[in-house]
Write a protein that holds these residues in place. Structure first.
Motif, PDB file in Angstrom:
ATOM      1  N   ASN A  39      45.345  37.087  28.452  1.00  0.00           N
ATOM      2  CA  ASN A  39      44.114  37.873  28.490  1.00  0.00           C
ATOM      3  C   ASN A  39      44.236  39.137  27.660  1.00  0.00           C
ATOM      4  O   ASN A  39      45.316  39.686  27.496  1.00  0.00           O
ATOM      5  N   LYS A  55      40.632  42.904  41.377  1.00  0.00           N
ATOM      6  CA  LYS A  55      40.566  42.043  40.200  1.00  0.00           C
ATOM      7  C   LYS A  55      39.378  42.540  39.381  1.00  0.00           C
ATOM      8  O   LYS A  55      38.274  42.683  39.906  1.00  0.00           O
ATOM      9  N   VAL A  56      39.605  42.807  38.098  1.00  0.00           N
ATOM     10  CA  VAL A  56      38.540  43.241  37.188  1.00  0.00           C
ATOM     11  C   VAL A  56      38.364  42.134  36.154  1.00  0.00           C
ATOM     12  O   VAL A  56      39.254  41.874  35.355  1.00  0.00           O
ATOM     13  N   GLU A  57      37.199  41.480  36.208  1.00  0.00           N
ATOM     14  CA  GLU A  57      36.952  40.293  35.394  1.00  0.00           C
ATOM     15  C   GLU A  57      35.746  40.495  34.479  1.00  0.00           C
ATOM     16  O   GLU A  57      34.743  41.077  34.875  1.00  0.00           O
ATOM     17  N   ASP A  85      38.286  36.623  31.138  1.00  0.00           N
ATOM     18  CA  ASP A  85      39.491  37.442  31.031  1.00  0.00           C
ATOM     19  C   ASP A  85      39.468  38.474  32.151  1.00  0.00           C
ATOM     20  O   ASP A  85      38.403  38.926  32.590  1.00  0.00           O
ATOM     21  N   TYR A  86      40.641  38.866  32.609  1.00  0.00           N
ATOM     22  CA  TYR A  86      40.711  39.792  33.737  1.00  0.00           C
ATOM     23  C   TYR A  86      42.035  40.533  33.733  1.00  0.00           C
ATOM     24  O   TYR A  86      42.960  40.190  32.992  1.00  0.00           O
ATOM     25  N   PHE A 112      31.729  44.041  33.786  1.00  0.00           N
ATOM     26  CA  PHE A 112      33.070  43.970  34.349  1.00  0.00           C
ATOM     27  C   PHE A 112      32.936  43.977  35.861  1.00  0.00           C
ATOM     28  O   PHE A 112      32.481  44.951  36.449  1.00  0.00           O
TER      29      PHE A 112
END
Length: 119
Positions: free
Chosen positions: A51, A18-20, A36-37, A95
């Motif tokens: 997103n 998961k990249v948030e 947002d991710y 991020f």
């Protein structure tokens, strides 16, 4: 392969990611929105409908994702460093790359190249 011979196990495991977008005390000057991710599952990037993600930020993050998916040595910095700065030096966005569950894949389903043992 000879008839009746059992195929060798060609399975391997990758982490899903998961990249948030996370904020800092510095303002975000790009189009980033905290929270947002996108997800990484195998070779696929999955963006939820609501997103968005900057293509400039994405281009800075993409080279790290295959390494973050793989098992790493405990002392490898790639394992411990999970906050990536926005490539715009004036932007405060970071991020966060988080490993989620693992997923098993088959070598034969990912490439036509054979497995060469001992090379």
């Amino acid at each position: 392969m000879r008839k009746g011979k059992v195929a060798m196990d060609d399975k391997f495991t990758l982490f899903n990611l998961k990249v948030e977008i996370v904020g800092t005390d510095k303002p975000m000057v790009c189009s980033h929105k905290e929270g947002d991710y996108f997800l990484v599952e195998g070779e696929n990037l999955i963006f939820p409908e609501t997103n968005s993600f900057s293509m400039y930020a994405l281009s800075a993050i993409l080279p790290l994702l295959p390494a973050k998916q793989r098992p790493l040595h405990t002392n490898d910095w790639m394992l411990s460093d999970s906050l990536i700065a926005c490539p715009d030096p004036n932007c405060g966005a970071r991020f966060k790359i988080t490993r989620t569950e693992t997923q098993e894949f088959s070598h034969a389903e990912c490439t036509i190249e054979p497995i060469h043992k001992g090379e």
